[in-house]
Motif scaffolding. Structure first.
Motif, PDB file in Angstrom:
ATOM      1  N   PHE A 199      -5.523 -10.738  -6.395  1.00 50.67           N
ATOM      2  CA  PHE A 199      -5.703 -10.297  -7.779  1.00 50.67           C
ATOM      3  C   PHE A 199      -6.092 -11.451  -8.697  1.00 50.67           C
ATOM      4  O   PHE A 199      -6.021 -11.347  -9.916  1.00 50.67           O
ATOM      5  CB  PHE A 199      -4.447  -9.579  -8.281  1.00 50.67           C
ATOM      6  N   GLN A 205       0.211 -19.272 -12.125  1.00 49.79           N
ATOM      7  CA  GLN A 205       0.692 -17.891 -12.113  1.00 49.79           C
ATOM      8  C   GLN A 205       1.421 -17.584 -10.812  1.00 49.79           C
ATOM      9  O   GLN A 205       2.424 -16.878 -10.801  1.00 49.79           O
ATOM     10  CB  GLN A 205      -0.484 -16.928 -12.298  1.00 49.79           C
TER      11      GLN A 205
ATOM     12  N   ARG B  73     -11.185  -9.710   4.483  1.00 54.63           N
ATOM     13  CA  ARG B  73     -10.721 -10.854   3.690  1.00 54.63           C
ATOM     14  C   ARG B  73     -11.830 -11.851   3.372  1.00 54.63           C
ATOM     15  O   ARG B  73     -11.632 -12.750   2.560  1.00 54.63           O
ATOM     16  CB  ARG B  73      -9.553 -11.534   4.394  1.00 54.63           C
ATOM     17  N   ASN B  76     -13.552 -11.027  -0.456  1.00 53.21           N
ATOM     18  CA  ASN B  76     -13.060 -11.727  -1.655  1.00 53.21           C
ATOM     19  C   ASN B  76     -12.642 -13.160  -1.314  1.00 53.21           C
ATOM     20  O   ASN B  76     -11.899 -13.794  -2.050  1.00 53.21           O
ATOM     21  CB  ASN B  76     -11.922 -10.964  -2.327  1.00 53.21           C
ATOM     22  N   LEU B  78     -10.618 -14.526   0.742  1.00 55.54           N
ATOM     23  CA  LEU B  78      -9.260 -14.950   1.072  1.00 55.54           C
ATOM     24  C   LEU B  78      -9.312 -15.778   2.341  1.00 55.54           C
ATOM     25  O   LEU B  78      -8.412 -16.551   2.641  1.00 55.54           O
ATOM     26  CB  LEU B  78      -8.349 -13.728   1.272  1.00 55.54           C
ATOM     27  N   GLU B  98     -13.575 -22.640  -7.849  1.00 56.71           N
ATOM     28  CA  GLU B  98     -12.265 -21.997  -7.875  1.00 56.71           C
ATOM     29  C   GLU B  98     -12.120 -21.006  -9.033  1.00 56.71           C
ATOM     30  O   GLU B  98     -11.661 -19.874  -8.862  1.00 56.71           O
ATOM     31  CB  GLU B  98     -11.195 -23.078  -7.958  1.00 56.71           C
ATOM     32  N   ARG B 102     -11.811 -16.914  -8.959  1.00 55.24           N
ATOM     33  CA  ARG B 102     -10.703 -16.149  -9.528  1.00 55.24           C
ATOM     34  C   ARG B 102     -11.211 -15.069 -10.476  1.00 55.24           C
ATOM     35  O   ARG B 102     -10.734 -13.939 -10.454  1.00 55.24           O
ATOM     36  CB  ARG B 102      -9.723 -17.078 -10.245  1.00 55.24           C
ATOM     37  N   ARG B 105     -12.536 -12.274  -8.351  1.00 51.61           N
ATOM     38  CA  ARG B 105     -11.483 -11.436  -7.772  1.00 51.61           C
ATOM     39  C   ARG B 105     -10.872 -10.524  -8.832  1.00 51.61           C
ATOM     40  O   ARG B 105     -10.548  -9.373  -8.567  1.00 51.61           O
ATOM     41  CB  ARG B 105     -10.383 -12.317  -7.179  1.00 51.61           C
ATOM     42  N   GLN B 106     -10.697 -11.050 -10.036  1.00 48.65           N
ATOM     43  CA  GLN B 106     -10.087 -10.251 -11.092  1.00 48.65           C
ATOM     44  C   GLN B 106     -10.994  -9.116 -11.533  1.00 48.65           C
ATOM     45  O   GLN B 106     -10.556  -7.993 -11.748  1.00 48.65           O
ATOM     46  CB  GLN B 106      -9.765 -11.136 -12.303  1.00 48.65           C
ATOM     47  N   ALA B 110     -10.288  -5.300  -5.935  1.00 50.56           N
ATOM     48  CA  ALA B 110      -8.857  -5.026  -5.962  1.00 50.56           C
ATOM     49  C   ALA B 110      -8.470  -4.641  -4.548  1.00 50.56           C
ATOM     50  O   ALA B 110      -9.281  -4.096  -3.804  1.00 50.56           O
ATOM     51  CB  ALA B 110      -8.538  -3.894  -6.926  1.00 50.56           C
ATOM     52  N   MET B 111      -7.249  -4.931  -4.170  1.00 50.43           N
ATOM     53  CA  MET B 111      -6.891  -4.766  -2.769  1.00 50.43           C
ATOM     54  C   MET B 111      -5.597  -3.978  -2.613  1.00 50.43           C
ATOM     55  O   MET B 111      -4.675  -4.109  -3.411  1.00 50.43           O
ATOM     56  CB  MET B 111      -6.753  -6.163  -2.145  1.00 50.43           C
ATOM     57  N   PHE B 113      -2.685  -3.165   0.432  1.00 56.05           N
ATOM     58  CA  PHE B 113      -2.281  -3.805   1.679  1.00 56.05           C
ATOM     59  C   PHE B 113      -1.488  -2.871   2.586  1.00 56.05           C
ATOM     60  O   PHE B 113      -0.806  -1.971   2.128  1.00 56.05           O
ATOM     61  CB  PHE B 113      -1.421  -5.029   1.364  1.00 56.05           C
ATOM     62  N   ALA B 117       2.839  -5.094   0.043  1.00 50.08           N
ATOM     63  CA  ALA B 117       2.796  -6.397  -0.629  1.00 50.08           C
ATOM     64  C   ALA B 117       3.066  -6.277  -2.126  1.00 50.08           C
ATOM     65  O   ALA B 117       2.387  -6.877  -2.945  1.00 50.08           O
ATOM     66  CB  ALA B 117       1.450  -7.096  -0.369  1.00 50.08           C
ATOM     67  N   MET B 134      -2.446 -10.934 -14.361  1.00 54.61           N
ATOM     68  CA  MET B 134      -3.159 -12.106 -13.871  1.00 54.61           C
ATOM     69  C   MET B 134      -4.407 -12.369 -14.721  1.00 54.61           C
ATOM     70  O   MET B 134      -4.899 -13.475 -14.802  1.00 54.61           O
ATOM     71  CB  MET B 134      -3.577 -11.919 -12.404  1.00 54.61           C
ATOM     72  N   ALA B 179      -3.966  -1.521  -7.832  1.00 57.27           N
ATOM     73  CA  ALA B 179      -5.373  -1.829  -7.570  1.00 57.27           C
ATOM     74  C   ALA B 179      -6.293  -1.107  -8.556  1.00 57.27           C
ATOM     75  O   ALA B 179      -7.239  -1.693  -9.086  1.00 57.27           O
ATOM     76  CB  ALA B 179      -5.732  -1.445  -6.142  1.00 57.27           C
TER      77      ALA B 179
END
Ligand SMILES: Nc1ncnc2c1ncn2[C@@H]1O[C@H](COP(=O)(O)OP(=O)(O)OP(=O)(O)O)[C@@H](O)[C@H]1O
Ligand SMILES: [Mg+2]
Lengths: 296, 350
Positions: A199, A205, B73, B76, B78, B98, B102, B105-106, B110-111, B113, B117, B134, B179
């Motif tokens: 997210f 954070q 993964r 996005n 990961l 970075e 971010r 991803r925002q 959206a994920m 699981f 999670a 976030m 999500a």
């Protein structure tokens, strides 16, 4: 076969010279930087003096009220609250009120500083394997080296008094909180962290919103142990000039006063039990969400 | 043809100490097992090329260890690939720094699981608002949107519960609300319903389809359950040992399996429940026109047969969703198809 019977040690003269060099070097260091270092710790000393005076100047009923209030806030248990207040009353009744306040002062300041230094250190260890590899042996040493050994350089550097006492207490008491903060953060559920990443969480954070909250039970166990260890250092700290319940214990040892030693010793135990129960209850309460089954 | 939302190009992922050092071996055809035994590296994905369409539900299927989670993964980031690129909306995800990653991803993904999670220390509503938090949205905004999506997934009244107080199905509803609240175009679901009981799983599938009707997200959905894939997938990609073996509509997969692996996957499926009217219709109007019945082109053969028999028709008119005639099916074609499907279902008999 002389060689096998006698261990091939460094010569006596060489050894003496080595020790002399080390001692001399440290003395030199003390002479050069002693004052600066003392100056650095001065605000801390002022604060400790102020805090101890505050506790001593506060009317005892108010202290009892505050203790009861804190015990209640922490534990939400009538039994523990009443037990805490009662212990303080009994300790005071047997003439140990002032020493109790002094001990309370140093334990509070020591714990506070352990948390302030220990948690960031634990976080650093959790984030970097290299930091962990470097800090872990230091913590091992701090926990196993006899307190008297590190008292020597501390006293050489800062003399006798509250600050060296406090430093000794902190050296001894800080490892558990560092270790358990590190452990707690490393044990945080990988999936929760992955979700935070997915997210778009920033490092901050993740740290403040996920890692620390989820590590809190462990961190709290660390705080609890730190307090216990700080309390167990009270007697040793009194050897280098820290006022409190340790001083009469020390006097009792050298004069074989059984009753005096026993009373003050039991007062320390009572303090330990109060701190332990209250902080444990608090620890349980902040992780309530983990248990709940059923709806409602 | 619809827009491509996610494009995966020549994606290879090798797990191990020095992935780059064995990349050439993999490109020269060293197989997963040899790579593991001789070179101590695990081949996660090998040379995947995949275009995922906008507003589709794209299912990724494969046996355990075939690389499904690894693949999703990468979208996005990961997981960092060993080689290849991932383009989302024309943007190369691997070029992002970075901060850009971010933001990506925002805003875009959206994920959901497999094991939910959720944050155990947050209440249901705070969990639903986690993604928005976030993004540093303000409190009222988060509250309002989290509540809206909790209501939407049927969790009104549970706002102040903790995840541990909810059943698995309800927890995954929270995961879905979390999500959806982000309002991202791409919804990634890694075996999101696999941990649920069959009945609850079916409810969740229906909920997802119902939501998709109005939301039109690009959904990447991983499952190892073929029935689930056929039920919800617009397209299905099948992975085997880190390689993509087929990507197509459920019809394609069922009627024209790319290899033995896919064939074995689809062996047990009742094809009449999957095959659509439009794939067996033809243009010619049948001669015998006494009694017609009308079906949608998106009905399954199974339903067409049922309609024809129960309404006692002699042939079928196929219409699209706007009511326009698009083709016909006569009785013989239908009977032939059903017979073939049934015998195909028993691979031993074929
Ligand atoms: N972090 C990792 N380190 C090493 N190997 C990994 C890692 N993650 C995945 N793998 C390997 O990559 C391969 C693909 O794994 P992946 O988790 O993507 O499979 P999957 O299709 O999602 O399986 P499942 O259905 O069990 O979830 C497996 O062989 C797995 O062992
Ligand atoms: Mg997986």
């Amino acid at each position: 076969m002389e060689f096998l019977e006698e261990f091939p040690a460094i010569g006596r003269v060489a050894l003496r010279d080595l020790k002399k060099t080390i001692d001399g070097g440290f003395r030199e260091f003390t002479r050069t930087y002693g004052e600066d270092i003392e100056g650095f710790f001065d605000p801390l000393l002022q604060f400790m003096v102020w805090f101890e005076k505050l506790l001593l100047a506060t009317p005892w009923p108010l202290i009892l009220l505050v203790i009861g209030g804190l015990a209640w806030l922490g534990s939400r248990s009538i039994k523990i609250t009443v037990g805490s207040v009662l212990s303080f009353v009994v300790i005071g009744y047997f003439g140990m009120w002032e020493d109790l306040m002094s001990t309370l002062a140093i334990i509070t300041v020591a714990t506070f500083l352990c948390i302030l230094l220990g948690i960031p250190l634990g976080i650093l260890m959790a984030r970097s394997n290299r930091a962990q590899a470097m800090i872990t042996p230091v913590l091992d040493i701090m926990q196993t080296i006899p307190a008297f050994v590190y008292l020597i350089p501390v006293v050489m550097l800062l003399g006798i008094g509250k600050v060296p006492g406090l430093i000794a207490v902190i050296i001894y008491a800080i490892p558990p909180i560092v270790r358990l903060t590190n452990l707690g953060i490393r044990l945080v559920d990988k999936e929760a962290l992955e979700a935070a990443d997915a997210f778009g969480a920033s490092h901050m954070q993740k740290l403040l919103g996920v890692q620390i909250p989820l590590a809190l039970p462990n961190i709290f166990a660390g705080v609890n142990q730190t307090i216990m260890m700080a309390l167990s250092m009270v007697v040793i700290a009194s050897m280098i000039g820290v006022a409190g319940l340790g001083v009469p214990v020390l006097r009792a040892i050298s004069n074989q006063y059984l009753a005096l030693g026993l009373m003050n010793g039991l007062a320390i135990v009572a303090l330990a039990i109060i701190f332990d129960r209250v902080s444990q209850q608090y620890g349980h309460r902040i992780q309530k969400h983990r248990q709940g089954q059923g709806h409602g | 043809m619809a827009n491509i939302k996610i494009e995966i190009k020549n994606l290879t992922k090798i797990f191990g100490a020095k992935p780059k050092s064995v990349l050439d071996l993999v490109n020269n055809g060293v197989e997963k097992e040899e790579l593991l035994n001789k070179h101590k590296h695990i081949l996660g994905l090998h040379d995947i090329n995949l275009k995922l369409e906008e507003k589709n539900i794209e299912v990724i299927m494969g046996l355990s260890g075939s690389g499904k989670s690894t693949l999703i993964r990468h979208i996005n980031r990961l997981i960092e690939p060993t080689a290849g690129s991932i383009i989302v909306d024309g943007e190369d995800v691997l070029q992002m720094n970075e901060q850009e990653l971010r933001n990506f991803r925002q805003a875009k993904t959206a994920m959901v699981f497999q094991k939910f999670a959720l944050m155990p220390h947050h209440t249901v509503i705070d969990n639903a608002g986690f993604g928005l938090k976030m993004q540093n949205k303000d409190k009222d905004f988060i509250q309002e949107h989290a509540q809206k999506w909790l209501d939407r997934v049927g969790l009104s009244g549970f706002e102040n519960h903790y995840p541990a107080q909810l059943s698995g199905g309800m927890q995954q509803r929270v995961g879905l609300a979390r999500a959806l609240a982000c309002d991202a175009d791409i919804l990634m679901m890694d075996e999101a319903f696999s941990a649920l009981d069959p009945l609850i799983r079916s409810d969740m599938q229906d909920l997802l389809l119902e939501l998709q009707e109005e939301l039109h997200k690009t959904i990447v959905f991983i499952t190892h359950d073929l029935d689930e894939a056929l039920k919800i997938g617009d397209k299905i990609a099948i992975l085997n040992e880190g390689k993509l073996v087929q990507h197509g509509t459920p019809q394609d997969i069922l009627l024209d399996p790319a290899d033995d692996y896919v064939e074995r996957f689809v062996a047990d499926v009742n094809r009449t429940r999957v095959l659509l009217a439009k794939s067996i219709m033809n243009d010619e109007k049948p001669q015998d026109t006494t009694q017609s019945v009308t079906v949608l082109e998106t009905e399954t053969v199974d339903t067409v047969l049922h309609t024809l028999l129960s309404e006692d028709g002699s042939y079928v008119i196929v219409e699209d969703d706007k009511g326009k005639k698009v083709g016909y099916i006569d009785k013989e074609t239908l009977a032939e198809t059903v017979y073939q499907m049934e015998s195909q279902d028993k691979p031993d008999a074929a």
